[in-house]
Design a protein around this motif. Structure first.
Motif, short mmCIF file in Angstrom:
data_model
loop_
_atom_site.label_atom_id
_atom_site.label_comp_id
_atom_site.label_asym_id
_atom_site.label_seq_id
_atom_site.Cartn_x
_atom_site.Cartn_y
_atom_site.Cartn_z
N CYS A 6 0.86 -1.18 0.00
CA CYS A 6 0.00 0.00 0.00
C CYS A 6 0.90 1.23 0.00
CB CYS A 6 -0.90 -0.02 1.24
SG CYS A 6 -2.07 1.33 1.33
N VAL A 7 0.79 2.09 -1.02
CA VAL A 7 1.72 3.20 -1.17
C VAL A 7 0.98 4.54 -1.18
CG1 VAL A 7 3.42 1.81 -2.42
CG2 VAL A 7 1.66 3.05 -3.70
N ASP A 8 1.73 5.58 -0.80
CA ASP A 8 1.19 6.94 -0.85
C ASP A 8 1.50 7.56 -2.22
OD1 ASP A 8 3.87 7.66 -0.78
OD2 ASP A 8 3.84 8.21 1.34
N ARG A 9 1.24 8.84 -2.36
CA ARG A 9 1.42 9.49 -3.65
C ARG A 9 2.89 9.56 -4.06
NH1 ARG A 9 -1.25 15.17 -2.83
NH2 ARG A 9 -2.79 13.75 -1.91
N ASP A 10 3.80 9.40 -3.07
CA ASP A 10 5.23 9.40 -3.38
C ASP A 10 5.78 8.00 -3.63
OD1 ASP A 10 5.49 12.21 -3.06
OD2 ASP A 10 5.54 11.95 -0.87
N LYS A 18 -4.71 5.63 4.15
CA LYS A 18 -3.99 6.77 3.62
C LYS A 18 -3.32 6.46 2.29
CE LYS A 18 -3.08 8.74 8.20
NZ LYS A 18 -2.06 9.17 9.18
N GLY A 19 -3.44 5.21 1.85
CA GLY A 19 -2.80 4.81 0.61
C GLY A 19 -3.52 5.33 -0.61
N GLN A 20 -2.74 5.58 -1.66
CA GLN A 20 -3.30 6.03 -2.94
C GLN A 20 -3.43 4.86 -3.92
OE1 GLN A 20 -4.13 9.43 -3.51
NE2 GLN A 20 -3.82 9.45 -1.30
N ALA A 21 -2.67 3.79 -3.67
CA ALA A 21 -2.69 2.65 -4.59
C ALA A 21 -2.10 1.43 -3.88
CB ALA A 21 -1.89 2.96 -5.85
N VAL A 22 -2.37 0.27 -4.45
CA VAL A 22 -1.72 -0.97 -4.03
C VAL A 22 -0.88 -1.45 -5.20
CG1 VAL A 22 -2.02 -3.35 -3.30
CG2 VAL A 22 -3.55 -1.59 -2.43
N GLU A 37 -0.37 -1.99 -10.68
CA GLU A 37 -0.73 -0.98 -9.68
C GLU A 37 -2.24 -0.75 -9.77
OE1 GLU A 37 0.08 3.76 -8.82
OE2 GLU A 37 1.77 2.45 -9.38
N ILE A 38 -2.90 -0.82 -8.60
CA ILE A 38 -4.35 -0.67 -8.53
C ILE A 38 -4.67 0.52 -7.66
CG2 ILE A 38 -6.51 -1.79 -7.87
CD1 ILE A 38 -4.96 -4.47 -8.19
N LEU A 39 -5.43 1.46 -8.18
CA LEU A 39 -5.79 2.64 -7.41
C LEU A 39 -6.63 2.23 -6.20
CD1 LEU A 39 -6.66 5.23 -10.19
CD2 LEU A 39 -4.51 4.94 -8.92
N LEU A 40 -6.40 2.95 -5.09
CA LEU A 40 -7.06 2.62 -3.83
C LEU A 40 -7.83 3.83 -3.34
CD1 LEU A 40 -7.16 0.25 -1.77
CD2 LEU A 40 -5.29 1.36 -0.56
N ASP A 41 -9.09 3.63 -3.03
CA ASP A 41 -9.93 4.73 -2.53
C ASP A 41 -10.81 4.18 -1.40
OD1 ASP A 41 -11.26 7.10 -2.15
OD2 ASP A 41 -12.62 6.83 -3.84
N LEU A 42 -10.22 4.05 -0.22
CA LEU A 42 -10.94 3.52 0.94
C LEU A 42 -11.28 4.67 1.88
CD1 LEU A 42 -8.77 0.38 1.76
CD2 LEU A 42 -10.88 0.48 0.41
N ARG A 43 -12.45 4.59 2.49
CA ARG A 43 -12.86 5.60 3.46
C ARG A 43 -13.20 4.91 4.77
NH1 ARG A 43 -16.01 6.68 -0.83
NH2 ARG A 43 -17.90 6.17 0.34
N ALA A 44 -12.62 5.41 5.84
CA ALA A 44 -12.82 4.80 7.15
C ALA A 44 -14.26 4.91 7.62
CB ALA A 44 -11.87 5.43 8.17
N ASP A 45 -15.01 5.87 7.06
CA ASP A 45 -16.38 6.10 7.54
C ASP A 45 -17.43 5.32 6.74
OD1 ASP A 45 -16.05 7.52 5.21
OD2 ASP A 45 -17.03 9.35 5.93
N GLU A 67 0.74 -11.62 0.93
CA GLU A 67 1.73 -10.92 1.76
C GLU A 67 1.61 -9.43 1.45
OE1 GLU A 67 3.38 -12.67 3.88
OE2 GLU A 67 3.32 -14.70 3.06
N VAL A 68 1.32 -8.61 2.47
CA VAL A 68 1.03 -7.19 2.25
C VAL A 68 1.88 -6.34 3.18
CG1 VAL A 68 -0.73 -5.40 2.25
CG2 VAL A 68 -1.31 -7.70 1.49
N LEU A 69 2.52 -5.36 2.62
CA LEU A 69 3.36 -4.42 3.37
C LEU A 69 2.61 -3.11 3.57
CD1 LEU A 69 6.05 -3.33 4.53
CD2 LEU A 69 6.80 -2.95 2.17
N LEU A 70 2.52 -2.67 4.84
CA LEU A 70 1.84 -1.43 5.20
C LEU A 70 2.72 -0.63 6.14
CD1 LEU A 70 -1.60 -3.03 6.11
CD2 LEU A 70 -1.20 -1.61 4.10
#
Length: 228
Positions: A6-10, A18-22, A37-45, A67-70
């Motif tokens: 799971c990666v941020d915009r950088d 807080k990730g922008q993509a996986v 690369e798969i875009l990620l749009d998760l909302r905690a609410d 196996e997932v790195l966060l």
């Protein structure tokens, strides 16, 4: 070997919400090749059902990678990944290339063991996963009969731990008049265990966490248990 990140915009490891993509990486010799690369749009609410659907949709495109790195392993999203989808989570901070190498070594060293309960934590730590956890310290004695357990900190300190192993023995023993449990969310098995043991909990916010105050159900009220 494949690792999803799971990666941020950088392009660096990020927390789930807080990730922008996986990104899916596959090891090729001494390097890691980006496969997709798969875009990620998760909302905690968003609701639980919607969150489960979103996570299942993303991970169905990751070629059976488990196996997932966060950057952080915490919250209900991590519970879904671990308990519902059989994903093994690795918490790590730092440059992506270095962390892929670190986690890759850990995967080779650590046998894969199915989790029993939620092992999500927080508060940052180097990569760890399943295996024999370090022994947990005894609960804090606040006053005679009053115990306190910082479940969030215990899970963060060793990601091989899980909530059931840490809490169930304390609840079963009932050797307290009051037990305070600091956590990010209550485990799914918590309510049914309290009901079986004639215990009840009053749950209140404590900073960014929750504090569940567990006490015995008064004798006159036994036969039914509810959480306030």
């Amino acid at each position: 070997m494949k690792i999803a990140v799971c990666v941020d915009r950088d392009g660096e490891p990020a927390a789930l919400f807080k990730g922008q993509a996986v990104r899916l990486y596959q090891q090729s010799g001494d390097t890691w090749v980006l496969r997709r690369e798969i875009l990620l749009d998760l909302r905690a609410d968003e609701g639980l059902a919607a969150l489960k659907l979103a996570l299942h949709t993303v991970w169905s495109r990751l070629e059976d990678c488990r196996e997932v790195l966060l950057r952080e392993v915490r919250g209900i999203g991590c519970v879904i990944l671990q308990d519902d989808m059989g994903v093994r989570l690795w918490r790590s901070e730092g440059a992506l290339a270095e962390q892929l190498d670190n986690v890759g070594r850990k995967i080779q060293e650590t046998p894969r063991v199915e989790a029993s309960g939620c092992g999500c934590g927080g508060r940052g730590r180097a990569p760890e996963a399943s295996g024999q956890p370090d022994p947990a310290p005894d609960p804090e004695v606040v006053a005679p009969g009053h115990l306190r357990v910082d479940l969030a900190a215990l899970l963060a300190a060793d990601t091989r731990r899980n909530s059931r192993d840490l809490l169930a023995p304390l609840l079963e023993a009932r050797a307290f008049e009051r037990l305070d449990i600091v956590c990010e969310h209550l485990p799914r098995w918590f309510d049914s265990t309290l009901a079986r043991l004639d215990l009840q909990a009053d749950v209140q916010p404590e900073g960014a966490f929750l504090c569940a105050r567990v006490v015995p159900v008064p004798a006159a009220a036994q036969g039914g248990c509810s959480r306030s």
